[in-house]
Every structure is written in structure tokens, then in C-alpha cells.
Design an enzyme around this catalytic site. Structure first.
Site, PDB file in Angstrom:
ATOM      1  N   CYS A 113      29.803 -41.039 -16.580  1.00 29.99           N
ATOM      2  CA  CYS A 113      28.529 -41.431 -17.153  1.00 29.99           C
ATOM      3  C   CYS A 113      28.425 -43.018 -17.044  1.00 29.99           C
ATOM      4  CB  CYS A 113      28.639 -40.990 -18.635  1.00 29.99           C
ATOM      5  SG  CYS A 113      28.924 -39.458 -18.928  1.00 29.99           S
ATOM      6  N   HIS A 258      23.043 -44.299 -22.430  1.00 29.47           N
ATOM      7  CA  HIS A 258      23.359 -43.270 -21.547  1.00 29.47           C
ATOM      8  C   HIS A 258      23.072 -42.107 -22.517  1.00 29.47           C
ATOM      9  CE1 HIS A 258      25.632 -39.800 -20.094  1.00 29.47           C
ATOM     10  NE2 HIS A 258      26.579 -40.041 -20.829  1.00 29.47           N
ATOM     11  N   ASN A 288      23.238 -34.017 -21.290  1.00 27.64           N
ATOM     12  CA  ASN A 288      23.840 -35.082 -20.936  1.00 27.64           C
ATOM     13  C   ASN A 288      24.068 -34.788 -19.337  1.00 27.64           C
ATOM     14  OD1 ASN A 288      25.874 -36.764 -19.940  1.00 27.64           O
ATOM     15  ND2 ASN A 288      27.187 -36.516 -21.627  1.00 27.64           N
TER      16      ASN A 288
HETATM   17  N1  COA Z   1      28.879 -24.451 -31.404  1.00 25.91           N
HETATM   18  C1  COA Z   1      29.247 -24.018 -32.439  1.00 25.91           C
HETATM   19  N2  COA Z   1      30.487 -24.539 -32.950  1.00 25.91           N
HETATM   20  C2  COA Z   1      31.052 -25.505 -32.318  1.00 25.91           C
HETATM   21  C3  COA Z   1      30.526 -25.832 -31.123  1.00 25.91           C
HETATM   22  C4  COA Z   1      29.359 -24.980 -30.526  1.00 25.91           C
HETATM   23  N3  COA Z   1      28.873 -25.376 -29.134  1.00 25.91           N
HETATM   24  N4  COA Z   1      31.399 -26.804 -30.657  1.00 25.91           N
HETATM   25  C5  COA Z   1      32.338 -27.000 -31.254  1.00 25.91           C
HETATM   26  N5  COA Z   1      32.265 -26.197 -32.447  1.00 25.91           N
HETATM   27  C6  COA Z   1      32.883 -26.178 -33.834  1.00 25.91           C
HETATM   28  C7  COA Z   1      34.364 -26.570 -33.414  1.00 25.91           C
HETATM   29  O1  COA Z   1      35.111 -25.334 -32.788  1.00 25.91           O
HETATM   30  C8  COA Z   1      34.765 -26.918 -34.909  1.00 25.91           C
HETATM   31  O2  COA Z   1      35.281 -25.578 -35.510  1.00 25.91           O
HETATM   32  P1  COA Z   1      36.139 -25.438 -36.617  1.00 25.91           P
HETATM   33  O3  COA Z   1      35.856 -26.556 -37.760  1.00 25.91           O
HETATM   34  O4  COA Z   1      36.029 -23.992 -37.108  1.00 25.91           O
HETATM   35  O5  COA Z   1      37.569 -25.977 -35.991  1.00 25.91           O
HETATM   36  C9  COA Z   1      33.383 -27.432 -35.612  1.00 25.91           C
HETATM   37  O6  COA Z   1      32.249 -26.882 -34.580  1.00 25.91           O
HETATM   38  C10 COA Z   1      33.422 -28.714 -35.627  1.00 25.91           C
HETATM   39  O7  COA Z   1      34.050 -29.376 -34.363  1.00 25.91           O
HETATM   40  P2  COA Z   1      34.010 -30.961 -34.256  1.00 25.91           P
HETATM   41  O8  COA Z   1      34.432 -31.301 -32.840  1.00 25.91           O
HETATM   42  O9  COA Z   1      34.794 -31.649 -35.506  1.00 25.91           O
HETATM   43  O10 COA Z   1      32.512 -31.062 -34.295  1.00 25.91           O
HETATM   44  P3  COA Z   1      31.846 -32.540 -34.345  1.00 25.91           P
HETATM   45  O11 COA Z   1      30.804 -32.786 -35.169  1.00 25.91           O
HETATM   46  O12 COA Z   1      32.710 -33.700 -33.849  1.00 25.91           O
HETATM   47  O13 COA Z   1      30.754 -32.405 -32.968  1.00 25.91           O
HETATM   48  C11 COA Z   1      30.554 -32.817 -30.605  1.00 25.91           C
HETATM   49  C12 COA Z   1      31.285 -32.011 -31.565  1.00 25.91           C
HETATM   50  C13 COA Z   1      31.197 -32.504 -28.966  1.00 25.91           C
HETATM   51  C14 COA Z   1      29.212 -32.483 -30.683  1.00 25.91           C
HETATM   52  C15 COA Z   1      30.749 -34.298 -30.727  1.00 25.91           C
HETATM   53  O14 COA Z   1      32.203 -34.603 -30.919  1.00 25.91           O
HETATM   54  C16 COA Z   1      30.600 -35.224 -29.881  1.00 25.91           C
HETATM   55  O15 COA Z   1      29.214 -35.273 -29.454  1.00 25.91           O
HETATM   56  N6  COA Z   1      31.469 -35.977 -29.208  1.00 25.91           N
HETATM   57  C17 COA Z   1      30.737 -36.962 -28.128  1.00 25.91           C
HETATM   58  C18 COA Z   1      30.810 -36.071 -26.713  1.00 25.91           C
HETATM   59  C19 COA Z   1      30.255 -36.919 -25.562  1.00 25.91           C
HETATM   60  O16 COA Z   1      29.247 -37.443 -25.763  1.00 25.91           O
HETATM   61  N7  COA Z   1      30.859 -36.715 -24.713  1.00 25.91           N
HETATM   62  C20 COA Z   1      30.385 -37.280 -23.417  1.00 25.91           C
HETATM   63  C21 COA Z   1      30.531 -38.692 -23.481  1.00 25.91           C
HETATM   64  S1  COA Z   1      29.698 -39.320 -21.852  1.00 25.91           S
END
Ligand code: COA
Length: 331
Positions: A113, A258, A288
Site C-alpha cells: 500500500c 491511502h 482498498n
Molecule cells: N463480516 C462479518 N463479520 C466479520 C467480517 C466480515 N467481513 N470480518 C470479520 N468479522 C468478524 C470477526 O470474525 C469477529 O467476530 P467474533 O467477534 O465472533 O470473533 C468480529 O467481526 C470482530 O472482528 P474484529 O477483527 O475485531 O473487527 P474490527 O472491528 O477490528 O474490524 C477490520 C476488522 C478488518 C475491518 C479492521 O480491523 C481493520 O480495518 N483493520 C485494518 C485493515 C486494513 O486497513 N488493512 C490494510 C492496511 S493497508
């Protein structure tokens, strides 16, 4: 030394639009979850005949046209992607070939990224030293064909989209304008927090049916850690780019972060104390797109007139590695 200016920009996204609801046929998710946690409503996915360099060709044609240039006017290609057409060689030479040109160097940048910013940093140095006069800087990605479209991969699968954005860069004699500075960083201690652990030289065997069954070829991420680092590293690097140039956040006309997650962009904005009109986001429409996200957003800002000559533009990125950075540009 001359500064580097953006001569023109262009972007291309494939035709197919995939809305959040489509994911519910493959995995346990919902439009509401995706929108609330990421801000994404839809993204574009490639057709079967398209490789990453094909997306880059379309964006490049547009940028060349806008610059009134031919492909033969380019004297260097810098191609940032984590999704090359093949394992080797990199995508740069395929783009070069499709543009019908030879005898110019093609540098492949694989900083995920942050790739566009890393590429900008190199291209800027080459232009300032006079090594090259017309550099095509590309950020292009195909993510859609490498995602785990099952509930196991839902945290990653819903985030990413395909697309390409380019800029044609060259020296400017106008002292007030151009790239003021670029700032790039990395911290390899966090490499495994966002990575794809297969197909490289660290694996024995390099590739096996068992590894594929386990889904090791899919990118994996510890989302919360990535979120935490992204939302602190990006504002810190923006502050650095402002400080070294004697500027403040009030001077920013447009900040393009980004497009990783709308919530990350909101955190960046809040920490920098910026108004809504100072920050450009389009993640709702593209997801993204990794190295392509900044140049796609940049072209939208240019074409819509949001960014005008003389405005201060700041770019910032964060990604796998971890790598991150910023650039301050007097447009
Ligand atoms: N749909 C539904 N539920 C989902 C899901 C989806 N697409 N993806 C994850 N979940 C669930 C998880 O399994 C978890 O369930 P559980 O509580 O039963 O274990 C719950 O949602 C919460 O997961 P968590 O990972 O704690 O959620 P979060 O609030 O941290 O959000 C992201 C997840 C991925 C959206 C967030 O962590 C994020 O955006 N991180 C940065 C990602 C990023 O930008 N990456 C690229 C960087 S360049």
C-alpha cells in the site's frame, strides 16, 4: 536542482462493480457490517482476461493523452504493485511492451500500500538529479483473484478492490511548485502482521497442495494491529512532511490518505485536526486498491477541480511491511 511536477494523471478501474451484498452468497457477512467497519459500499473487480499491466495500460493512455504525449516520450517506468502479472519478471516490462516501447528502464516496486509513495520518492530523486525527464509512475493492483471468498477469509476479502492509477512526472522550472519532500519508512518487526506466506524462498517446499488446502496462499492480517499502526504512523509522517517544509496543517488544501479503511482515515483526520473538506476519501466506491489507491484518488481530485495549481497536497500511506510514508507537493 529542479523540482518534480505532476505533468498529468489518470486512472482506470475494471467495469464489474461488486456491491457488499454480493459477498453474502459466499460468506457469513452483511452490507451493514462492511459499511460500518470499513466505509466500503462497493469495489471493482477485473474480468478474466485482465492482468495488472492491462489496468495500468488504460490509466497510462489517459494520462499520456492529457499530457499531449506519446508513450515514446517516456524515459522510465516505475511500477508499484504487489500483484505482478507473473511471479517474474515484474509487471513493469509487460506494461512497457503493451505501450509499444523499448529501451527504457522499468523499475518494479513492491511496497504494497506504500508502493506509490516509495515509487514517488525514487522518481523524484531521479528527476531532481536529471537522470530522467519523463517518468511514468504506476500504482496498479488486482486483489480480487487472490482473496479467500469464504467465511474464513471474510476479514480480508471484503476490503480490497482492483484498479490502476498513474502519474507522469517531470522537472519543473517553476521554483514554487512540485514535490517539496517525500518521507518513507519501514519496520520489518511487523512483517507477519499483514502478509502472504507462500511462494517465496523461505518455504520448503515452495508450494505444496497441503499449503494450498490450508489457504496459506491467501493474504493474512491481524486487523486490529494494522489499524492501530496505520492510524498513528500516517499522521506522524504527515507532520514530518509539514514540519521540514515550515508548513502547518492549516496549509493543507487536500490530504489524500491511502484508502485502507474509512475509520482509519477518520482517525488520521482527527489526529491532525483537519476539516472534512481537507481530506479526500473514495473508499466507499473502490475499497482498498493497495498501491493504486492514492493515484486513483489523486486523479479524481485533479479532474474534479478540487486540487488547483498552487494548492498544498499531502499524500500519506501505510501498508504491509510495515511500510509507510508521506509526501508534500505544491500542485
Ligand atoms: N463480516 C462479518 N463479520 C466479520 C467480517 C466480515 N467481513 N470480518 C470479520 N468479522 C468478524 C470477526 O470474525 C469477529 O467476530 P467474533 O467477534 O465472533 O470473533 C468480529 O467481526 C470482530 O472482528 P474484529 O477483527 O475485531 O473487527 P474490527 O472491528 O477490528 O474490524 C477490520 C476488522 C478488518 C475491518 C479492521 O480491523 C481493520 O480495518 N483493520 C485494518 C485493515 C486494513 O486497513 N488493512 C490494510 C492496511 S493497508
Amino acid at each position: 536542482m529542479p523540482r518534480t511536477e505532476f505533468i498529468s494523471t489518470g486512472f482506470y478501474v475494471p467495469e464489474r462493480v461488486v456491491k457488499n451484498d454480493e459477498f453474502t452468497q459466499w460468506m457469513d457477512t452483511s452490507d451493514e457490517w462492511i459499511k460500518t467497519r470499513t466505509g466500503i459500499a462497493e469495489r471493482h473487480w477485473v474480468a478474466d482476461h485482465q492482468a495488472t499491466s492491462d489496468l495500468a495500460v488504460e490509466a497510462t493512455k489517459l494520462a499520456l493523452d492529457r499530457a499531449g504525449m506519446q508513450a515514446s516520450d517516456l524515459d522510465c517506468i516505475v511500477f508499484a504493485t504487489l500483484a505482478g502479472d507473473y511471479m517474474m519478471p515484474g509487471a513493469g516490462v509487460f506494461l512497457q511492451r503493451k505501450l509499444g516501447i523499448t529501451n527504457i528502464p522499468c523499475l518494479d516496486v513492491r511496497n504494497q500500500c506504500s508502493g506509490f509513495l516509495y515509487g514517488l520518492s525514487v522518481a523524484d530523486a531521479w528527476i531532481r538529479t536529471g537522470q530522467y525527464q519523463r517518468v511514468l509512475l504506476v500504482g496498479a493492483e488486482i486483489q480480487s483473484i487472490g482473496l479467500d471468498l469464504t467465511t474464513r477469509g471474510r476479514d480480508m476479502a471484503v476490503l480490497f478492490g482492483d484498479g490502476a492509477g498513474v502519474a507522469i512526472l517531470g522537472p519543473t522550472s517553476d521554483e514554487g511548485r512540485g514535490v517539496l519532500s517525500t518521507h518513507i519508512f519501514a519496520d520489518g518487526r511487523y512483517a507477519e502482521l499483514l502478509w502472504a506466506n507462500l511462494g517465496g524462498s523461505a518455504n520448503r517446499p515452495r508450494l505444496s497442495a497441503q499449503q494450498l488446502e490450508q489457504g496459506m496462499h491467501f493474504p493474512q492480517m491481524q486487523g486490529r494491529e494494522v489499524f492501530k499502526h496505520a492510524s498513528t504512523r500516517m499522521p506522524a509522517s504527515v507532520m514530518e512532511s509539514l514540519t521540514v517544509n515550515g508548513l502547518t496543517t492549516n496549509d493543507i488544501k487536500v490530504l489524500i490518505p491511502h484508502q485502507a479503511n474509512m475509520r482509519i482515515s477518520e482517525m488520521v483526520q482527527k489526529q491532525l485536526g483537519l476539516r472534512d473538506d481537507q481530506v479526500y476519501n473514495n473508499i466507499d466506491r473502490y475499497g482498498n486498491t493497495t498501491a493504486a489507491s492514492i493515484p486513483i484518488a489523486l486523479d479524481e481530485c485533479v479532474q474534479s477541480g478540487k486540487l488547483k495549481r498552487g494548492d498544498l497536497l499531502v499524500l500519506t500511506a501505510f501498508g504491509s511491511g510495515f511500510t509507510w510514508g508521506s509526501a508534500a507537493i505544491r500542485w
